[in-house]
Write an enzyme that holds these catalytic residues in place. Structure first.
Site, PDB file in Angstrom:
ATOM      1  N   CYS A 122      -6.593  13.858   6.662  1.00  0.00           N
ATOM      2  CA  CYS A 122      -6.400  12.228   6.868  1.00  0.00           C
ATOM      3  C   CYS A 122      -8.098  11.963   7.500  1.00  0.00           C
ATOM      4  CB  CYS A 122      -5.414  12.301   8.211  1.00  0.00           C
ATOM      5  SG  CYS A 122      -5.823  10.702   9.128  1.00  0.00           S
ATOM      6  N   HIS A 176      -7.258   4.044  -5.029  1.00  0.00           N
ATOM      7  CA  HIS A 176      -8.536   4.459  -4.293  1.00  0.00           C
ATOM      8  C   HIS A 176      -8.829   5.872  -4.218  1.00  0.00           C
ATOM      9  CE1 HIS A 176      -6.931   6.028  -0.379  1.00  0.00           C
ATOM     10  NE2 HIS A 176      -6.198   4.864  -0.269  1.00  0.00           N
ATOM     11  N   ASN A 202      -8.994  -0.047   7.203  1.00  0.00           N
ATOM     12  CA  ASN A 202      -7.503   0.640   7.241  1.00  0.00           C
ATOM     13  C   ASN A 202      -7.350   0.569   8.829  1.00  0.00           C
ATOM     14  OD1 ASN A 202      -5.682   2.685   7.556  1.00  0.00           O
ATOM     15  ND2 ASN A 202      -6.900   4.212   7.312  1.00  0.00           N
ATOM     16  N   ASP A 213      -2.817   5.466  -3.081  1.00  0.00           N
ATOM     17  CA  ASP A 213      -3.750   6.350  -2.406  1.00  0.00           C
ATOM     18  C   ASP A 213      -3.679   7.554  -3.510  1.00  0.00           C
ATOM     19  OD1 ASP A 213      -5.097   8.397  -1.164  1.00  0.00           O
ATOM     20  OD2 ASP A 213      -3.715   8.274   0.517  1.00  0.00           O
ATOM     21  N   ASP A 254      -0.469  15.936   5.069  1.00  0.00           N
ATOM     22  CA  ASP A 254      -1.499  15.487   4.127  1.00  0.00           C
ATOM     23  C   ASP A 254      -2.749  16.157   3.769  1.00  0.00           C
ATOM     24  OD1 ASP A 254      -2.501  13.320   2.878  1.00  0.00           O
ATOM     25  OD2 ASP A 254      -3.399  12.431   4.477  1.00  0.00           O
ATOM     26  N   ARG A 261     -13.538   5.293  -1.854  1.00  0.00           N
ATOM     27  CA  ARG A 261     -13.436   5.274  -0.258  1.00  0.00           C
ATOM     28  C   ARG A 261     -14.477   6.439   0.043  1.00  0.00           C
ATOM     29  NH1 ARG A 261      -8.220   8.255   3.173  1.00  0.00           N
ATOM     30  NH2 ARG A 261      -9.461   9.769   4.068  1.00  0.00           N
ATOM     31  N   ASP A 321      -6.012  10.216  -3.345  1.00  0.00           N
ATOM     32  CA  ASP A 321      -6.593  11.316  -2.735  1.00  0.00           C
ATOM     33  C   ASP A 321      -8.151  11.484  -3.212  1.00  0.00           C
ATOM     34  OD1 ASP A 321      -4.812  11.673  -0.814  1.00  0.00           O
ATOM     35  OD2 ASP A 321      -3.534  13.270  -1.862  1.00  0.00           O
ATOM     36  N   TYR A 364       0.706  -1.228   0.035  1.00  0.00           N
ATOM     37  CA  TYR A 364      -0.075  -0.059  -0.104  1.00  0.00           C
ATOM     38  C   TYR A 364       0.796   1.229   0.136  1.00  0.00           C
ATOM     39  CZ  TYR A 364      -3.270   3.664   1.214  1.00  0.00           C
ATOM     40  OH  TYR A 364      -4.136   4.794   1.304  1.00  0.00           O
ATOM     41  N   GLU A 392     -11.348   9.135  -2.595  1.00  0.00           N
ATOM     42  CA  GLU A 392     -11.868   9.604  -1.518  1.00  0.00           C
ATOM     43  C   GLU A 392     -13.240  10.787  -1.954  1.00  0.00           C
ATOM     44  OE1 GLU A 392      -9.381  12.364   1.043  1.00  0.00           O
ATOM     45  OE2 GLU A 392      -8.311  10.332   0.289  1.00  0.00           O
ATOM     46  N   GLU A 452     -14.130   4.589   5.626  1.00  0.00           N
ATOM     47  CA  GLU A 452     -12.705   5.137   6.447  1.00  0.00           C
ATOM     48  C   GLU A 452     -13.364   5.695   7.662  1.00  0.00           C
ATOM     49  OE1 GLU A 452     -10.047   5.066   7.305  1.00  0.00           O
ATOM     50  OE2 GLU A 452      -8.769   6.821   6.410  1.00  0.00           O
TER      51      GLU A 452
END
Length: 306
Positions: free
Chosen positions: A129, A119, A215, A92, A65, A162, A94, A51, A121, A192
């Site tokens: 985060c 993924h 996660n 990731d 982040d 996500r 984002d 990952y 989101e 998440e």
């Protein structure tokens, strides 16, 4: 032997190899590994997929982040991880770095760099985060359009949607969003920041037959569960996204403090991977053997006396 010089480069695209791992009955375990050396060490430990966390990549670059890194930044990390270990990686993505066209560009770039899955989101920029407060959610239909764009752009890349909705819209809202994203073309769902075992079980029960990602990040809203506990709750994948960065960063802190305190590294040597161990990890000898003009390196076994 590192894949960059091996004869047994994978024939199948990373997306196909990732999907094959996901179709097995057991849970797919993916530790965070966003650097080539980390990928090699994870592979040596026996992991079959990796990952790549946006938070870890951002922090490595000295950034928070908050969606500040770019498609090119992430692609650079993907290339080194894939080159080093040859394992399929979930990356990731984002919020997709923009709207539908940006998402399509991201998918093509990540797939060309060697990613096996990505993924997306459903947050708005500046994203946070998933385990922090006051996240701002995108309209579910806008997120579904991004998922559809990712599906259209991909060749074999696995698309995971996500949703961060559980914190503000509850399980009902998260499930409704997840169903919309599946209709738009997502291959799997990542709920998440669920906070209890009951929430994990309920979400899975309301998503029968759907591949789900859990996660297991530290210092967040999710209690500690093992991979087997997640599997029993109905999850097909689990990530430990930033664990390797946390351990490495703490070790670097202690190293720099020791140098400043002691005037050197002599009291930290027992904490270090030796030169021989490092060369074995990166398969130095195999690279050296490629060029017959190089003289075989003799690795010092111990430090000389004073």
């Amino acid at each position: 032997m590192p894949y960059v010089i091996a004869d047994d480069l994978p024939d199948a695209p990373a997306g196909q190899r990732f999907r094959a791992l996901l179709e097995r009955p057991q849970i797919l375990r993916m530790p965070g590994a966003h650097l080539g050396i980390a990928a090699l060490l994870a592979k040596k430990a026996g992991f079959e997929a990796l990952y790549m966390s946006g938070a870890a990549m951002s922090a490595t670059m000295g950034l928070p982040d908050l969606g500040m890194i770019t498609v090119d930044d992430v692609s650079w990390h993907i290339r080194q991880v894939v080159r080093a270990a040859g394992l399929p990686a979930l990356v990731d993505g984002d919020t997709g770095y923009g709207e539908a066209l940006n998402v399509m560009h991201m998918v093509r770039a990540f797939e060309e760099a060697g990613a096996g899955a990505v993924h997306l989101e459903d947050q708005l920029l500046p994203k946070k985060c998933g385990h922090l407060n006051d996240k701002k959610l995108a309209d579910a239909r806008d997120m579904a359009a991004k998922v559809a764009a990712a599906r259209r752009a991909r060749r074999s890349l696995v698309i995971i949607a996500r949703t961060d909705a559980a914190a503000s819209e509850g399980i009902d809202g998260a499930v409704a969003r997840a169903k919309l994203y599946l209709e738009a073309g997502a291959d799997a769902i990542f709920p998440e920041a669920l906070t209890t075992a009951e929430m994990f079980r309920e979400f899975a029960a309301r998503m029968p037959g759907v591949k789900l990602l859990a996660n297991m990040t530290e210092f967040g809203r999710t209690p500690f569960f093992t991979d087997q506990e997640f599997e029993a709750m109905g999850y097909s994948m689990v990530i430990w996204p930033v664990s390797q960065l946390r351990v490495a960063a703490r070790s670097m802190e202690e190293l720099y403090a020791a140098i400043n305190r002691d005037g050197g590294t002599h009291r930290m040597v027992d904490r270090m991977q030796t030169r021989a161990e490092l060369y074995q990890t990166i398969d130095y000898a195999a690279y050296e053997a490629l060029d017959s003009t190089l003289i075989r390196t003799v690795v010092p076994e111990a430090m000389p006396g004073r």
